[in-house]
Design a protein around this motif. Structure first.
Motif, PDB file in Angstrom:
ATOM      1  N   LEU A  44     -26.230 -15.377   7.478  1.00  0.00           N
ATOM      2  CA  LEU A  44     -26.744 -16.385   6.569  1.00  0.00           C
ATOM      3  C   LEU A  44     -26.783 -17.927   7.454  1.00  0.00           C
ATOM      4  O   LEU A  44     -27.509 -18.864   6.866  1.00  0.00           O
ATOM      5  N   ALA A  45     -25.910 -18.126   8.335  1.00  0.00           N
ATOM      6  CA  ALA A  45     -25.869 -19.508   9.152  1.00  0.00           C
ATOM      7  C   ALA A  45     -27.362 -19.864   9.607  1.00  0.00           C
ATOM      8  O   ALA A  45     -27.352 -20.920   9.717  1.00  0.00           O
ATOM      9  N   ARG A  46     -28.204 -18.672   9.717  1.00  0.00           N
ATOM     10  CA  ARG A  46     -29.500 -18.875  10.262  1.00  0.00           C
ATOM     11  C   ARG A  46     -30.590 -19.023   9.192  1.00  0.00           C
ATOM     12  O   ARG A  46     -31.924 -18.790   9.421  1.00  0.00           O
ATOM     13  N   HIS A  47     -30.088 -18.807   8.016  1.00  0.00           N
ATOM     14  CA  HIS A  47     -30.973 -18.625   6.637  1.00  0.00           C
ATOM     15  C   HIS A  47     -30.903 -19.810   5.650  1.00  0.00           C
ATOM     16  O   HIS A  47     -29.811 -20.365   5.675  1.00  0.00           O
ATOM     17  N   THR A  48     -31.987 -19.884   4.777  1.00  0.00           N
ATOM     18  CA  THR A  48     -31.886 -20.893   3.908  1.00  0.00           C
ATOM     19  C   THR A  48     -31.292 -20.138   2.718  1.00  0.00           C
ATOM     20  O   THR A  48     -31.698 -19.052   2.044  1.00  0.00           O
ATOM     21  N   CYS A  49     -30.606 -21.024   2.122  1.00  0.00           N
ATOM     22  CA  CYS A  49     -29.875 -20.518   0.986  1.00  0.00           C
ATOM     23  C   CYS A  49     -30.449 -21.154  -0.490  1.00  0.00           C
ATOM     24  O   CYS A  49     -30.319 -22.491  -0.561  1.00  0.00           O
ATOM     25  N   LEU A  50     -30.253 -20.418  -1.573  1.00  0.00           N
ATOM     26  CA  LEU A  50     -30.602 -21.031  -2.725  1.00  0.00           C
ATOM     27  C   LEU A  50     -29.225 -21.023  -3.689  1.00  0.00           C
ATOM     28  O   LEU A  50     -28.750 -19.708  -3.951  1.00  0.00           O
ATOM     29  N   LEU A  51     -28.567 -21.946  -4.161  1.00  0.00           N
ATOM     30  CA  LEU A  51     -27.250 -21.665  -4.615  1.00  0.00           C
ATOM     31  C   LEU A  51     -27.250 -22.235  -6.243  1.00  0.00           C
ATOM     32  O   LEU A  51     -27.941 -23.183  -6.505  1.00  0.00           O
ATOM     33  N   TYR A  52     -26.370 -21.589  -6.971  1.00  0.00           N
ATOM     34  CA  TYR A  52     -26.033 -21.791  -8.354  1.00  0.00           C
ATOM     35  C   TYR A  52     -24.847 -22.853  -8.323  1.00  0.00           C
ATOM     36  O   TYR A  52     -23.947 -22.467  -7.714  1.00  0.00           O
ATOM     37  N   LYS A  53     -25.078 -23.774  -9.316  1.00  0.00           N
ATOM     38  CA  LYS A  53     -24.158 -24.956  -9.198  1.00  0.00           C
ATOM     39  C   LYS A  53     -23.593 -24.847 -10.816  1.00  0.00           C
ATOM     40  O   LYS A  53     -24.313 -24.815 -11.597  1.00  0.00           O
ATOM     41  N   PHE A  54     -22.210 -24.541 -11.110  1.00  0.00           N
ATOM     42  CA  PHE A  54     -21.649 -24.419 -12.393  1.00  0.00           C
ATOM     43  C   PHE A  54     -21.798 -26.001 -13.022  1.00  0.00           C
ATOM     44  O   PHE A  54     -21.348 -26.928 -12.360  1.00  0.00           O
ATOM     45  N   PRO A  55     -22.478 -26.192 -13.963  1.00  0.00           N
ATOM     46  CA  PRO A  55     -22.695 -27.538 -14.714  1.00  0.00           C
ATOM     47  C   PRO A  55     -21.336 -28.322 -15.140  1.00  0.00           C
ATOM     48  O   PRO A  55     -21.136 -29.607 -14.808  1.00  0.00           O
ATOM     49  N   SER A  56     -20.301 -27.195 -15.397  1.00  0.00           N
ATOM     50  CA  SER A  56     -18.992 -28.036 -16.017  1.00  0.00           C
ATOM     51  C   SER A  56     -18.196 -28.619 -14.828  1.00  0.00           C
ATOM     52  O   SER A  56     -17.721 -29.473 -15.212  1.00  0.00           O
ATOM     53  N   SER A  57     -18.148 -27.803 -13.638  1.00  0.00           N
ATOM     54  CA  SER A  57     -17.301 -28.203 -12.678  1.00  0.00           C
ATOM     55  C   SER A  57     -18.204 -28.871 -11.295  1.00  0.00           C
ATOM     56  O   SER A  57     -17.570 -29.405 -10.344  1.00  0.00           O
ATOM     57  N   GLY A  58     -19.627 -28.507 -11.354  1.00  0.00           N
ATOM     58  CA  GLY A  58     -20.522 -28.901 -10.125  1.00  0.00           C
ATOM     59  C   GLY A  58     -19.910 -27.899  -8.739  1.00  0.00           C
ATOM     60  O   GLY A  58     -20.607 -28.363  -7.830  1.00  0.00           O
ATOM     61  N   LYS A  59     -18.959 -27.070  -9.010  1.00  0.00           N
ATOM     62  CA  LYS A  59     -18.827 -26.205  -8.091  1.00  0.00           C
ATOM     63  C   LYS A  59     -19.944 -25.217  -7.777  1.00  0.00           C
ATOM     64  O   LYS A  59     -20.614 -24.788  -8.645  1.00  0.00           O
ATOM     65  N   VAL A  60     -20.075 -24.638  -6.671  1.00  0.00           N
ATOM     66  CA  VAL A  60     -21.102 -23.703  -6.245  1.00  0.00           C
ATOM     67  C   VAL A  60     -20.550 -22.133  -6.463  1.00  0.00           C
ATOM     68  O   VAL A  60     -19.486 -21.899  -6.255  1.00  0.00           O
ATOM     69  N   GLU A  61     -21.432 -21.415  -7.229  1.00  0.00           N
ATOM     70  CA  GLU A  61     -20.788 -20.064  -7.453  1.00  0.00           C
ATOM     71  C   GLU A  61     -21.029 -19.107  -6.165  1.00  0.00           C
ATOM     72  O   GLU A  61     -21.880 -19.370  -5.081  1.00  0.00           O
ATOM     73  N   ALA A  62     -19.708 -18.502  -5.968  1.00  0.00           N
ATOM     74  CA  ALA A  62     -19.476 -17.900  -4.673  1.00  0.00           C
ATOM     75  C   ALA A  62     -20.318 -16.633  -4.656  1.00  0.00           C
ATOM     76  O   ALA A  62     -20.625 -16.065  -5.643  1.00  0.00           O
ATOM     77  N   TRP A  63     -20.769 -16.525  -3.541  1.00  0.00           N
ATOM     78  CA  TRP A  63     -21.788 -14.923  -3.284  1.00  0.00           C
ATOM     79  C   TRP A  63     -20.735 -14.012  -3.013  1.00  0.00           C
ATOM     80  O   TRP A  63     -19.591 -14.132  -2.528  1.00  0.00           O
ATOM     81  N   PRO A  64     -21.456 -12.898  -3.653  1.00  0.00           N
ATOM     82  CA  PRO A  64     -20.269 -11.275  -3.404  1.00  0.00           C
ATOM     83  C   PRO A  64     -20.165 -10.966  -2.008  1.00  0.00           C
ATOM     84  O   PRO A  64     -20.289  -9.664  -1.894  1.00  0.00           O
ATOM     85  N   LEU A  65     -19.673 -11.883  -1.094  1.00  0.00           N
ATOM     86  CA  LEU A  65     -19.378 -11.311   0.212  1.00  0.00           C
ATOM     87  C   LEU A  65     -18.141 -11.495   0.746  1.00  0.00           C
ATOM     88  O   LEU A  65     -17.410 -12.318   0.107  1.00  0.00           O
ATOM     89  N   PRO A  66     -17.571 -10.740   1.639  1.00  0.00           N
ATOM     90  CA  PRO A  66     -16.449 -10.984   2.172  1.00  0.00           C
ATOM     91  C   PRO A  66     -16.723 -12.512   2.961  1.00  0.00           C
ATOM     92  O   PRO A  66     -17.514 -12.797   3.474  1.00  0.00           O
ATOM     93  N   ASP A  67     -15.335 -13.164   3.040  1.00  0.00           N
ATOM     94  CA  ASP A  67     -15.309 -14.288   3.867  1.00  0.00           C
ATOM     95  C   ASP A  67     -16.291 -15.574   3.343  1.00  0.00           C
ATOM     96  O   ASP A  67     -16.856 -16.287   4.205  1.00  0.00           O
TER      97      ASP A  67
END
Length: 296
Positions: A182-205
């Motif tokens: 994924l370090a070589r790919h473009t990612c589209l991320l969901y951000k929680f409005p209450s905390s501003g944190k990015v939702e973790a993807w369901p992957l190890p590490d």
């Protein structure tokens, strides 16, 4: 009856953390609420609230007493509803907060409105964490568990997060085989409005991957926007399976890193435990439980 009025004033003040707000709900002045609670404290011989010029907070005795008062008032409300034939059918205004997943919920909500035309739906679509009691909601629909002991909940069904991308994007950039790719790919991320944190993807590490810095072209708090960007070939997104199902079936999206994905989520409806289930709320809960995830 004076005792009952004191119980009611006490519960409202405890849940709203304000004599003023409790008075507004009960249709009396804040001073009247304070006097009613003071008389109750005098009869009980204990202090129920710590008071300051700006706020109130329950004492340890008040916390214990609150649960008993909730049960007492709940039983009274239940008895009234059972004896009132005029309230046997679902009717009236129902205020509900829901997540921004219209593709999943809108058909079910429309079906409910057709089935119960006497219920007026007042819907607020937002992914922020609302205070169900303080903000006056009858119920909220949210993903995950709730740590709020003031709320009851019922699971509507389970879902999974899936990593997806458009065939055109994968043709241009290649298909990742390992999470590290994924370090070589473009990612589209969901951000929680209450905390501003990015939702973790369901992957190890995932935490290590994200901390290392993933190429990103979008951070947003709307599932439909993530879906549109992914279908437009702008990158890889993590989406609930119910949101991506149609696009996957039509070939507009393809699964990515499925062998490495680990996720189980639940959608729940929550409502104040201090309130008896009115016919309109009971009908709404049962309808959503039967129709949001009918296959579960």
């Amino acid at each position: 009856m004076d005792n009952l009025a004191g119980f009611t004033a006490f519960v409202q003040a405890a849940e709203l953390r304000s004599f003023v707000a409790a008075g507004r709900v009960l249709g009396i002045s804040a001073s009247a609420v304070g006097k009613s609670i003071a008389r109750l404290e005098e009869r009980l011989g204990v202090r129920l609230f710590h008071r300051s010029t700006r706020s109130i907070a329950l004492t340890s005795e008040g916390t214990v007493f609150l649960e008993r008062c909730r049960r007492i008032l709940g039983e009274i409300e239940a008895a009234e509803l059972e004896l009132s034939s005029s309230k046997s059918a679902p009717q009236g205004r129902l205020r509900v907060s829901l997540p921004q997943v219209g593709s999943l919920l809108n058909p079910v909500l429309a079906a409910f409105a057709r089935a119960y035309p006497q219920v007026e739906l007042d819907l607020d679509f937002s992914d922020r964490r609302v205070d169900v009691i303080e903000e006056g909601y009858d119920a909220v629909v949210r993903a995950g568990e709730s740590a709020d002991s003031r709320l009851m909940s019922r699971q509507l069904g389970q879902f999974q997060l899936q990593l997806v991308a458009a065939p055109a994007y994968l043709a241009r950039h290649g298909t990742p085989v390992l999470p590290a790719d994924l370090a070589r790919h473009t990612c589209l991320l969901y951000k929680f409005p209450s905390s501003g944190k990015v939702e973790a993807w369901p992957l190890p590490d995932w935490n290590s991957l994200h901390a290392a810095g993933l190429p990103t072209v979008l951070n947003c708090n709307n599932v439909e926007t993530l879906l549109h960007f992914a279908e437009s070939g702008l990158g890889i997104a993590a989406l609930p399976d119910f949101a991506a199902r149609a696009a996957l079936a039509a070939g507009r999206l393809q699964p990515v890193l499925d062998a490495h994905r680990r996720h189980d989520g639940a959608l729940r409806i929550l409502w104040p435990s201090s309130r008896h289930l009115t016919p309109k709320l009971r009908a709404f809960i049962d309808f959503l439980a039967a129709h949001v995830f009918p296959q579960n």
